[in-house]
Design a protein around this motif. Structure first.
Motif, PDB file in Angstrom:
ATOM      1  N   ARG A  16       0.714  -1.232   0.045  1.00  0.00           N
ATOM      2  CA  ARG A  16      -0.036   0.076  -0.104  1.00  0.00           C
ATOM      3  C   ARG A  16       0.818   1.240   0.210  1.00  0.00           C
ATOM      4  NH1 ARG A  16      -4.545   1.287  -1.498  1.00  0.00           N
ATOM      5  NH2 ARG A  16      -5.752  -0.402  -0.808  1.00  0.00           N
ATOM      6  N   GLN A  17       1.918   1.117   0.708  1.00  0.00           N
ATOM      7  CA  GLN A  17       2.869   2.569   0.851  1.00  0.00           C
ATOM      8  C   GLN A  17       3.345   2.663  -0.733  1.00  0.00           C
ATOM      9  OE1 GLN A  17       5.763   1.127   3.942  1.00  0.00           O
ATOM     10  NE2 GLN A  17       4.548   2.355   5.422  1.00  0.00           N
ATOM     11  N   PHE A  18       3.970   1.577  -1.198  1.00  0.00           N
ATOM     12  CA  PHE A  18       4.241   1.562  -2.688  1.00  0.00           C
ATOM     13  C   PHE A  18       3.408   2.441  -3.464  1.00  0.00           C
ATOM     14  CE2 PHE A  18       5.270   0.159  -6.773  1.00  0.00           C
ATOM     15  CZ  PHE A  18       6.524   0.577  -6.973  1.00  0.00           C
ATOM     16  N   THR A  19       2.077   1.667  -3.726  1.00  0.00           N
ATOM     17  CA  THR A  19       1.077   2.169  -4.677  1.00  0.00           C
ATOM     18  C   THR A  19       0.787   3.774  -4.151  1.00  0.00           C
ATOM     19  OG1 THR A  19      -0.704   1.259  -3.162  1.00  0.00           O
ATOM     20  CG2 THR A  19       0.491  -0.030  -5.014  1.00  0.00           C
ATOM     21  N   ASP A  20       0.604   3.957  -2.914  1.00  0.00           N
ATOM     22  CA  ASP A  20       0.127   5.317  -2.647  1.00  0.00           C
ATOM     23  C   ASP A  20       1.184   6.266  -3.124  1.00  0.00           C
ATOM     24  OD1 ASP A  20      -2.008   4.542  -1.658  1.00  0.00           O
ATOM     25  OD2 ASP A  20      -1.355   4.505   0.826  1.00  0.00           O
ATOM     26  N   ARG A  21       2.435   6.089  -2.932  1.00  0.00           N
ATOM     27  CA  ARG A  21       3.589   6.996  -3.234  1.00  0.00           C
ATOM     28  C   ARG A  21       3.573   7.265  -4.821  1.00  0.00           C
ATOM     29  NH1 ARG A  21       9.046   6.832   0.354  1.00  0.00           N
ATOM     30  NH2 ARG A  21       8.052   6.659   2.463  1.00  0.00           N
ATOM     31  N   ALA A  22       3.623   5.883  -5.423  1.00  0.00           N
ATOM     32  CA  ALA A  22       3.499   5.927  -6.906  1.00  0.00           C
ATOM     33  C   ALA A  22       2.155   6.702  -7.448  1.00  0.00           C
ATOM     34  CB  ALA A  22       3.349   4.328  -7.467  1.00  0.00           C
ATOM     35  N   MET A  23       1.120   6.632  -7.073  1.00  0.00           N
ATOM     36  CA  MET A  23      -0.162   7.111  -7.308  1.00  0.00           C
ATOM     37  C   MET A  23       0.188   8.721  -7.194  1.00  0.00           C
ATOM     38  SD  MET A  23      -2.241   5.468  -8.857  1.00  0.00           S
ATOM     39  CE  MET A  23      -3.780   6.367  -8.880  1.00  0.00           C
ATOM     40  N   ARG A  24       0.760   9.069  -6.067  1.00  0.00           N
ATOM     41  CA  ARG A  24       0.923  10.586  -5.803  1.00  0.00           C
ATOM     42  C   ARG A  24       1.838  11.394  -6.815  1.00  0.00           C
ATOM     43  NH1 ARG A  24       1.104   8.978  -0.496  1.00  0.00           N
ATOM     44  NH2 ARG A  24       3.347   9.131  -0.232  1.00  0.00           N
ATOM     45  N   GLU A  25       2.745  10.467  -7.373  1.00  0.00           N
ATOM     46  CA  GLU A  25       3.832  10.907  -8.380  1.00  0.00           C
ATOM     47  C   GLU A  25       3.346  10.797  -9.826  1.00  0.00           C
ATOM     48  OE1 GLU A  25       7.866  10.641  -7.703  1.00  0.00           O
ATOM     49  OE2 GLU A  25       7.695  10.164  -5.569  1.00  0.00           O
ATOM     50  N   VAL A  26       2.318  10.133 -10.305  1.00  0.00           N
ATOM     51  CA  VAL A  26       1.769   9.839 -11.263  1.00  0.00           C
ATOM     52  C   VAL A  26       1.631  11.187 -12.326  1.00  0.00           C
ATOM     53  CG1 VAL A  26      -0.508   9.197 -12.618  1.00  0.00           C
ATOM     54  CG2 VAL A  26       0.571   7.660 -11.143  1.00  0.00           C
ATOM     55  N   ILE A  60      -1.121   9.093 -20.950  1.00  0.00           N
ATOM     56  CA  ILE A  60      -0.066   8.694 -20.421  1.00  0.00           C
ATOM     57  C   ILE A  60      -0.490   8.411 -18.657  1.00  0.00           C
ATOM     58  CG2 ILE A  60       2.501   9.176 -19.324  1.00  0.00           C
ATOM     59  CD1 ILE A  60       2.783  10.481 -22.186  1.00  0.00           C
ATOM     60  N   ARG A  61      -0.947   9.270 -18.162  1.00  0.00           N
ATOM     61  CA  ARG A  61      -1.595   9.493 -16.766  1.00  0.00           C
ATOM     62  C   ARG A  61      -2.325   8.401 -16.431  1.00  0.00           C
ATOM     63  NH1 ARG A  61      -3.224  14.462 -16.453  1.00  0.00           N
ATOM     64  NH2 ARG A  61      -5.547  14.208 -16.590  1.00  0.00           N
ATOM     65  N   ARG A  62      -3.463   7.938 -17.412  1.00  0.00           N
ATOM     66  CA  ARG A  62      -4.229   6.900 -17.301  1.00  0.00           C
ATOM     67  C   ARG A  62      -3.547   5.670 -17.219  1.00  0.00           C
ATOM     68  NH1 ARG A  62      -9.288   8.637 -21.074  1.00  0.00           N
ATOM     69  NH2 ARG A  62     -10.103  10.385 -19.911  1.00  0.00           N
ATOM     70  N   ALA A  63      -2.760   5.497 -18.120  1.00  0.00           N
ATOM     71  CA  ALA A  63      -1.952   4.176 -18.325  1.00  0.00           C
ATOM     72  C   ALA A  63      -1.247   3.954 -16.740  1.00  0.00           C
ATOM     73  CB  ALA A  63      -1.022   4.377 -19.609  1.00  0.00           C
ATOM     74  N   GLN A  69      -2.592   0.859  -9.890  1.00  0.00           N
ATOM     75  CA  GLN A  69      -3.903   0.509  -9.012  1.00  0.00           C
ATOM     76  C   GLN A  69      -3.876  -0.983  -9.211  1.00  0.00           C
ATOM     77  OE1 GLN A  69      -6.895   2.518 -10.959  1.00  0.00           O
ATOM     78  NE2 GLN A  69      -6.917   4.541  -9.536  1.00  0.00           N
ATOM     79  N   HIS A  70      -3.497  -1.554 -10.032  1.00  0.00           N
ATOM     80  CA  HIS A  70      -3.595  -3.148 -10.357  1.00  0.00           C
ATOM     81  C   HIS A  70      -2.704  -3.969  -9.636  1.00  0.00           C
ATOM     82  CE1 HIS A  70      -6.752  -2.311 -12.998  1.00  0.00           C
ATOM     83  NE2 HIS A  70      -7.279  -3.166 -12.902  1.00  0.00           N
ATOM     84  N   ALA A 119      11.303   2.179  -9.546  1.00  0.00           N
ATOM     85  CA  ALA A 119      12.474   1.813  -9.080  1.00  0.00           C
ATOM     86  C   ALA A 119      12.802   2.247  -7.582  1.00  0.00           C
ATOM     87  CB  ALA A 119      13.796   1.382  -9.822  1.00  0.00           C
ATOM     88  N   GLU A 120      12.934   3.841  -7.797  1.00  0.00           N
ATOM     89  CA  GLU A 120      13.191   4.609  -6.785  1.00  0.00           C
ATOM     90  C   GLU A 120      12.340   4.561  -5.308  1.00  0.00           C
ATOM     91  OE1 GLU A 120      13.382   8.656  -8.564  1.00  0.00           O
ATOM     92  OE2 GLU A 120      15.309   8.212  -9.567  1.00  0.00           O
ATOM     93  N   ILE A 121      10.956   4.558  -6.081  1.00  0.00           N
ATOM     94  CA  ILE A 121      10.140   4.117  -4.960  1.00  0.00           C
ATOM     95  C   ILE A 121      10.148   2.912  -4.243  1.00  0.00           C
ATOM     96  CG2 ILE A 121       7.562   4.128  -4.520  1.00  0.00           C
ATOM     97  CD1 ILE A 121       7.116   6.241  -6.873  1.00  0.00           C
ATOM     98  N   GLY A 122      10.517   2.004  -5.067  1.00  0.00           N
ATOM     99  CA  GLY A 122      10.737   0.762  -4.332  1.00  0.00           C
ATOM    100  C   GLY A 122      11.731   0.541  -3.390  1.00  0.00           C
ATOM    101  N   GLN A 123      12.715   1.311  -3.810  1.00  0.00           N
ATOM    102  CA  GLN A 123      14.001   1.412  -2.703  1.00  0.00           C
ATOM    103  C   GLN A 123      13.578   1.988  -1.544  1.00  0.00           C
ATOM    104  OE1 GLN A 123      17.338   3.163  -5.258  1.00  0.00           O
ATOM    105  NE2 GLN A 123      18.152   1.065  -5.325  1.00  0.00           N
ATOM    106  N   GLN A 124      12.849   3.179  -1.570  1.00  0.00           N
ATOM    107  CA  GLN A 124      12.317   4.115  -0.526  1.00  0.00           C
ATOM    108  C   GLN A 124      11.308   3.335   0.395  1.00  0.00           C
ATOM    109  OE1 GLN A 124      10.595   7.470  -2.254  1.00  0.00           O
ATOM    110  NE2 GLN A 124      12.199   7.958  -3.307  1.00  0.00           N
TER     111      GLN A 124
END
Length: 408
Positions: A16-26, A60-63, A69-70, A119-124
């Motif tokens: 959840r932490q990974f996806t939340d950070r990724a979604m914020r950076e989309v 691009i944003r939708r993709a 999300q998935h 990859a950066e978010i994954g490390q974080q």
């Protein structure tokens, strides 16, 4: 990827932490990807939707959102959801003339930039390497789905463009062969220029029109090249060849018309294409009757004698009956031999030896037949006008196969 996902071993909170950070950076990631694509492809047109947003940026944003999300919904195994915006993107790119290679290059650039950020978010958030490797594989599979959508849209656009070009090409072809008033009619010339401009066809000074005979119902159109206009809608397709005497043009036609037959009319001024069509049509009709060779593309200028003498059958037939009336009482074999001898004499204007060589008989045979001819026609064979008429009708009979060809 096997049935067991590496993401199943990652705690749900961490996912959840990974996806939340990724979604914020989309949003920023989508802009970074679009900026990178624009740098690599500076001529890329950026269209906006009804709300004023850039269509490419929305796609691009939708993709990215769909992919991230998935991660949660499919436990780390994203799957592609059909995104119509990418199909539309493919249609737009096809209509702007860009190649599929350039489209795929844009997508690859986008994936590289996206993977770097993920990859950066994954490390974080300390996502284990096996899960990130699996995510990379999923990203490329997701990309394949987007490419499929784009290719579908691209293919639709290409098909529409091809159909539209064929429609406009047919309109130009019909305008060229249409009968009209004065050859130099400025209205007609302007109309031709307008039709030609729609398909990027440079108006030539001279053209030749061909009429083709299909080798089969499902045959593929001959690959005549972009400069030559084809109208395949007719039972007998039409072909308009610009500047037919241009260096290399005859050889190109010969190669591209392999397997096809038909006739190509004489070269005429652009606004007189209908005249070339008439001669080509006449030649094809003679081919269908077996009076001209078939199985290849004939040039009317090489068969002038046949085209002048064979089509006006009623006139030639009436003239034949009058000119050859003296042979009416001769038997078929004798009449044919006398006719062949008379034609050989008219063509050579020579004595018995020359006529005999042309017929492959003895000179004495020629002298005997010439005495018979003079008895039948009398002084008429010495009259220039009568000799001309006799040669016309006898040549026509030979073209129809009723008299033997001379020995060359």
């Amino acid at each position: 990827m096997g049935d067991c996902s590496a993401w199943e071993d990652v705690p749900r909170l961490q996912v959840r932490q990974f996806t939340d950070r990724a979604m914020r950076e989309v949003p920023s990631l989508a802009q970074e990807i679009l900026d990178g694509i624009c740098r690599e492809h500076p001529k890329l047109p950026l269209l906006v939707d009804e709300s004023g947003e850039l269509i490419a940026l929305v796609g691009i944003r939708r993709a990215l959102e769909d992919f991230v999300q998935h991660l949660v919904l499919a436990e780390g195994r994203p799957h592609h959801v059909h995104l119509e915006v990418f199909q539309e993107f493919g249609r737009g790119e096809g209509l702007h003339g860009r190649s599929l290679d350039s489209l795929q290059a844009m997508y690859r650039l986008g994936v590289r930039l996206a993977w770097r950020r993920l990859a950066e978010i994954g490390q974080q958030v300390c996502i284990p390497p096996p899960a990130m490797y699996e995510l990379a594989e999923s990203g490329f599979a997701f990309l394949d789905g987007l490419v499929d959508q784009t290719v579908r849209g691209y293919a639709e656009a290409a098909a529409r463009q091809a159909g539209e070009r064929l429609r406009l090409q047919r309109k130009l072809t019909q305008a060229l062969i249409a009968e009209h008033g004065e050859p130099a009619d400025p209205v007609h010339t302007r109309s031709l220029a307008e039709h030609a401009a729609r398909i990027g066809w440079a108006l030539p000074e001279r053209v030749a029109v061909g009429v083709l005979l299909r080798p089969g119902r499902e045959c593929v159109a001959p690959a005549v090249g972009q400069g030559v206009l084809l109208d395949m809608e007719n039972e007998q397709p039409l072909m308009i060849v610009p500047d037919p005497a241009l260096a290399g043009r005859p050889e190109l036609l010969r190669r591209s018309m392999k397997g096809w037959s038909g006739a190509i009319g004489p070269a005429v001024a652009l606004t007189e294409a209908a005249k070339s069509l008439r001669w080509a049509g006449a030649a094809v009709r003679l081919m269908e009757r077996g009076l001209l060779p078939s199985g290849r593309l004939l040039h009317c200028t090489e068969y002038t004698e046949a085209l002048v003498l064979l089509p006006p059958e009623e006139l030639i037939g009436d003239l034949t009956r009058r000119c050859l009336a003296p042979l009416a009482d001769c038997g078929p074999t004798q009449g044919r031999r006398l006719a062949e001898t008379l034609l050989a004499w008219l063509e050579t204007r020579g004595g018995a030896p020359e006529v005999a060589a042309r017929l492959g008989v003895h000179p004495q045979t020629v002298r005997y037949r010439m005495r018979q001819i003079r008895e039948l026609w009398g002084d008429e064979v010495d009259d220039p006008d009568r000799r001309f008429e006799l040669e016309l009708v006898l040549r026509a009979q030979r073209l129809r196969g009723e008299l033997s060809e001379p020995i060359r």
